[in-house]
Scaffold this active site. Structure first.
Site, PDB file in Angstrom:
ATOM      1  CB  CYS A 131      -0.865  -0.016   1.241  1.00 21.54           C
ATOM      2  SG  CYS A 131      -0.161  -0.382   2.850  1.00 21.54           S
TER       3      CYS A 131
HETATM    4  N1  LIG Z   1      -4.895  -3.945   4.848  1.00 24.21           N
HETATM    5  C1  LIG Z   1      -4.341  -3.336   4.102  1.00 24.21           C
HETATM    6  O1  LIG Z   1      -4.674  -1.984   3.690  1.00 24.21           O
HETATM    7  C2  LIG Z   1      -3.094  -3.897   3.058  1.00 24.21           C
HETATM    8  C3  LIG Z   1      -3.018  -5.130   3.475  1.00 24.21           C
HETATM    9  N2  LIG Z   1      -1.808  -5.810   2.288  1.00 24.21           N
HETATM   10  C4  LIG Z   1      -1.169  -7.188   2.497  1.00 24.21           C
HETATM   11  O2  LIG Z   1      -2.559  -8.065   2.216  1.00 24.21           O
HETATM   12  C5  LIG Z   1      -2.311  -9.095   3.037  1.00 24.21           C
HETATM   13  C6  LIG Z   1      -3.576  -9.301   3.814  1.00 24.21           C
HETATM   14  O3  LIG Z   1      -3.812  -8.390   4.665  1.00 24.21           O
HETATM   15  P1  LIG Z   1      -5.382  -7.770   5.626  1.00 24.21           P
HETATM   16  O4  LIG Z   1      -6.486  -8.127   4.749  1.00 24.21           O
HETATM   17  O5  LIG Z   1      -5.289  -6.389   5.872  1.00 24.21           O
HETATM   18  O6  LIG Z   1      -5.276  -8.947   6.820  1.00 24.21           O
HETATM   19  P2  LIG Z   1      -6.325  -9.435   7.623  1.00 24.21           P
HETATM   20  O7  LIG Z   1      -5.483  -9.728   8.940  1.00 24.21           O
HETATM   21  O8  LIG Z   1      -7.417  -8.410   7.861  1.00 24.21           O
HETATM   22  O9  LIG Z   1      -6.919 -10.850   6.923  1.00 24.21           O
HETATM   23  C7  LIG Z   1      -5.949 -11.933   6.906  1.00 24.21           C
HETATM   24  C8  LIG Z   1      -6.554 -12.844   6.274  1.00 24.21           C
HETATM   25  O10 LIG Z   1      -5.603 -14.163   6.001  1.00 24.21           O
HETATM   26  C9  LIG Z   1      -6.378 -15.283   6.552  1.00 24.21           C
HETATM   27  N3  LIG Z   1      -5.329 -16.135   6.988  1.00 24.21           N
HETATM   28  C10 LIG Z   1      -4.519 -16.056   7.914  1.00 24.21           C
HETATM   29  N4  LIG Z   1      -3.826 -17.173   8.308  1.00 24.21           N
HETATM   30  C11 LIG Z   1      -4.225 -18.100   7.180  1.00 24.21           C
HETATM   31  C12 LIG Z   1      -3.936 -19.450   6.852  1.00 24.21           C
HETATM   32  N5  LIG Z   1      -2.595 -20.127   7.473  1.00 24.21           N
HETATM   33  N6  LIG Z   1      -4.466 -19.944   6.108  1.00 24.21           N
HETATM   34  C13 LIG Z   1      -5.364 -19.313   5.221  1.00 24.21           C
HETATM   35  N7  LIG Z   1      -5.793 -18.302   5.576  1.00 24.21           N
HETATM   36  C14 LIG Z   1      -5.224 -17.467   6.669  1.00 24.21           C
HETATM   37  C15 LIG Z   1      -7.446 -14.736   7.607  1.00 24.21           C
HETATM   38  O11 LIG Z   1      -8.375 -15.872   7.511  1.00 24.21           O
HETATM   39  P3  LIG Z   1      -9.273 -16.257   8.994  1.00 24.21           P
HETATM   40  O12 LIG Z   1     -10.057 -15.040   9.224  1.00 24.21           O
HETATM   41  O13 LIG Z   1     -10.362 -17.248   8.312  1.00 24.21           O
HETATM   42  O14 LIG Z   1      -8.439 -16.732   9.698  1.00 24.21           O
HETATM   43  C16 LIG Z   1      -7.804 -13.760   6.895  1.00 24.21           C
HETATM   44  O15 LIG Z   1      -8.898 -13.768   5.920  1.00 24.21           O
HETATM   45  C17 LIG Z   1      -1.348  -8.976   3.978  1.00 24.21           C
HETATM   46  O16 LIG Z   1      -0.210  -9.506   3.273  1.00 24.21           O
HETATM   47  C18 LIG Z   1      -1.035  -7.456   3.901  1.00 24.21           C
HETATM   48  O17 LIG Z   1       0.218  -7.037   4.418  1.00 24.21           O
HETATM   49  C19 LIG Z   1      -1.495  -5.249   1.339  1.00 24.21           C
HETATM   50  C20 LIG Z   1      -1.859  -3.687   1.046  1.00 24.21           C
HETATM   51  C21 LIG Z   1      -2.899  -3.244   1.905  1.00 24.21           C
HETATM   52  C1  LIG Z   2      -1.063   0.437   9.386  1.00 27.47           C
HETATM   53  C2  LIG Z   2      -0.247  -0.541   8.940  1.00 27.47           C
HETATM   54  O1  LIG Z   2       0.088  -1.445   9.894  1.00 27.47           O
HETATM   55  N1  LIG Z   2       0.069  -0.659   7.555  1.00 27.47           N
HETATM   56  C3  LIG Z   2       0.912  -1.936   7.084  1.00 27.47           C
HETATM   57  C4  LIG Z   2       0.823  -1.978   5.713  1.00 27.47           C
HETATM   58  C5  LIG Z   2       0.305  -3.292   5.161  1.00 27.47           C
HETATM   59  C6  LIG Z   2       1.008  -3.651   3.617  1.00 27.47           C
HETATM   60  O2  LIG Z   2       0.866  -3.246   2.495  1.00 27.47           O
HETATM   61  O3  LIG Z   2       1.800  -4.614   3.874  1.00 27.47           O
HETATM   62  P1  LIG Z   2       2.189  -5.782   2.963  1.00 27.47           P
HETATM   63  O4  LIG Z   2       3.680  -5.299   2.559  1.00 27.47           O
HETATM   64  O5  LIG Z   2       2.606  -7.013   3.796  1.00 27.47           O
HETATM   65  O6  LIG Z   2       1.238  -6.018   1.745  1.00 27.47           O
HETATM   66  C7  LIG Z   2       2.280  -1.957   7.665  1.00 27.47           C
HETATM   67  O7  LIG Z   2       2.823  -0.700   7.867  1.00 27.47           O
HETATM   68  O8  LIG Z   2       2.928  -2.822   7.649  1.00 27.47           O
END
Ligand SMILES: NC(=O)C1=CN([C@@H]2O[C@H](COP(=O)(O)OP(=O)(O)OC[C@H]3O[C@@H](n4cnc5c(N)ncnc54)[C@H](OP(=O)(O)O)[C@@H]3O)[C@@H](O)[C@H]2O)C=CC1
Ligand SMILES: CC(=O)N[C@@H](CCC(=O)OP(=O)(O)O)C(=O)O
Length: 324
Positions: A131
């Site tokens: 992000c």
């Molecule tokens: N949030 C953001 O703004 C952004 C996030 N990201 C990246 O996207 C990814 C997801 O982030 P985010 O959605 O915020 O995280 P969340 O913590 O909100 O969601 C994580 C998800 O992963 C699932 N999960 C965790 N462990 C396992 C496993 N062993 N097997 C299968 N499913 C699993 C969980 O499922 P369950 O609930 O069923 O356990 C849940 O649906 C991360 O790598 C994050 O860094 C990237 C850009 C922006």
């Molecule tokens: C507020 C906050 O905690 N933000 C996250 C950004 C998540 C993200 O984009 O991480 P990935 O590189 O794993 O996709 C962080 O700083 O790590």
């Protein structure tokens, strides 16, 4: 023609946003949802407002060996949790990894879709950018391409909404700790620094050795504002002109005279960029705004999937942002 799509990590913030976008996508049909602790729930149990056609879809325990016939899989798993499993997904399934396990990894294309769309077309393994890289690289790319700033002398001050930490994120980002509070974190060593530095180097051909990147958590749900301090002698108009030319044909990047605000992008795949420069002080300020769950995650992931599948890049992504 309907394209069969799956989401693993659907109960999370990134996966939930992918669900929202795919639910109204003209060509994608969601046929598979997976997770860990949410396995066994119906989508309507986790998302009471999900469209009726998807309500009964059962969340499966994530197992790459037990996939139904799929064309595209979106993986939104915690960084570190996707590499082994995604290596076992059949080669004919296109994968977009929203997490951080495959950025600048051999065999995966870095999916910075607004800057390098042709690199994504027809590919089968795309690493979605982080992000913060999305918010910072989009405003910098035109300046680096035109040689208007020094790549080795860039300081990024970035604010993010709390959903950036995910649902399963660190408990120190709970309501009581985050409300009416501002929290700097990850100083000097944030996990996105290598990705940002590598891309600056690709865009400029120079070293990004002097990069400083400091994120701050702010008490809002969504949004990222990057304020980026650079060395260069360009005027504001020259920077705006470079960006307008660079993004002339790109549907999701808006170049604005006014400094952008996080709400402008909320709920959308848009990125807003603007600039303020003072040549006498050798100073260029670049600004970028995205929704961390939109362009920062699921929005760009759908954009990448569109490019991989040969669909119009904007399919399913042309709705207006949420306002106010
Ligand atoms: N949030 C953001 O703004 C952004 C996030 N990201 C990246 O996207 C990814 C997801 O982030 P985010 O959605 O915020 O995280 P969340 O913590 O909100 O969601 C994580 C998800 O992963 C699932 N999960 C965790 N462990 C396992 C496993 N062993 N097997 C299968 N499913 C699993 C969980 O499922 P369950 O609930 O069923 O356990 C849940 O649906 C991360 O790598 C994050 O860094 C990237 C850009 C922006
Ligand atoms: C507020 C906050 O905690 N933000 C996250 C950004 C998540 C993200 O984009 O991480 P990935 O590189 O794993 O996709 C962080 O700083 O790590």
């Amino acid at each position: 023609m309907s394209i069969r799509v799956g989401i693993v990590g659907i109960s999370g913030f990134g996966g939930g946003e992918a669900l929202r976008l795919i639910a109204s996508h003209p060509s994608f049909e969601l046929v598979y949802a997976a997770g860990e602790s949410s396995a066994g729930s119906r989508l309507v149990d986790r998302f009471p407002g999900v469209p009726a056609k998807l309500a009964e879809l059962l969340i499966q325990k994530w197992d790459p060996a037990a996939l139904p016939p799929l064309d595209v899989l979106f993986a939104s798993l915690p960084t570190g949790a996707s590499a082994d499993a995604l290596a076992r997904v059949p080669k004919d399934v296109k994968v977009v990894d929203i997490g951080g396990d495959h950025r600048y990894v051999e065999g995966w294309v870095y999916g910075l879709a607004d800057i390098w769309p042709t690199r994504i077309e027809g590919q089968t393994r795309i690493a979605n950018p982080g992000c913060f890289p999305a918010a910072t690289l989009i405003p910098l790319a035109p300046l680096l391409a035109d040689g208007l700033i020094e790549p080795g002398n860039i300081v990024m001050d970035v604010k993010t909404g709390i959903s950036g930490a995910g649902r399963g994120g660190d408990s120190k980002f709970g309501y009581a700790e985050s409300n009416e509070n501002l929290i700097p974190y990850g100083l000097l060593k944030h996990v996105h620094m290598p990705e940002i530095a590598s891309t600056i180097e690709r865009l400029s051909g120079g070293s990004a050795a002097g990069l400083v990147f400091t994120p701050h958590l702010v008490p809002m749900t969504r949004g990222i504002l990057a304020t980026i301090y650079c060395r260069g002698e360009a005027t504001t108009d020259r920077c705006l002109d470079a960006a307008r030319r660079f993004y002339a044909e790109r549907p999701f990047v808006r170049v604005t005279d006014k400094p952008p605000q996080t709400k402008w992008a909320s709920g959308s795949n848009l990125a807003f960029v603007s600039y303020a420069a003072d040549p006498e002080r050798n100073l260029v300020i670049a600004m970028g705004v995205v929704d961390n769950l939109g362009k920062g995650a699921a929005g760009q992931a759908v954009q990448n999937a569109n490019l991989m599948c040969g669909l119009p890049e904007t399919a399913g992504l042309d709705g207006a942002p949420v306002w106010p």
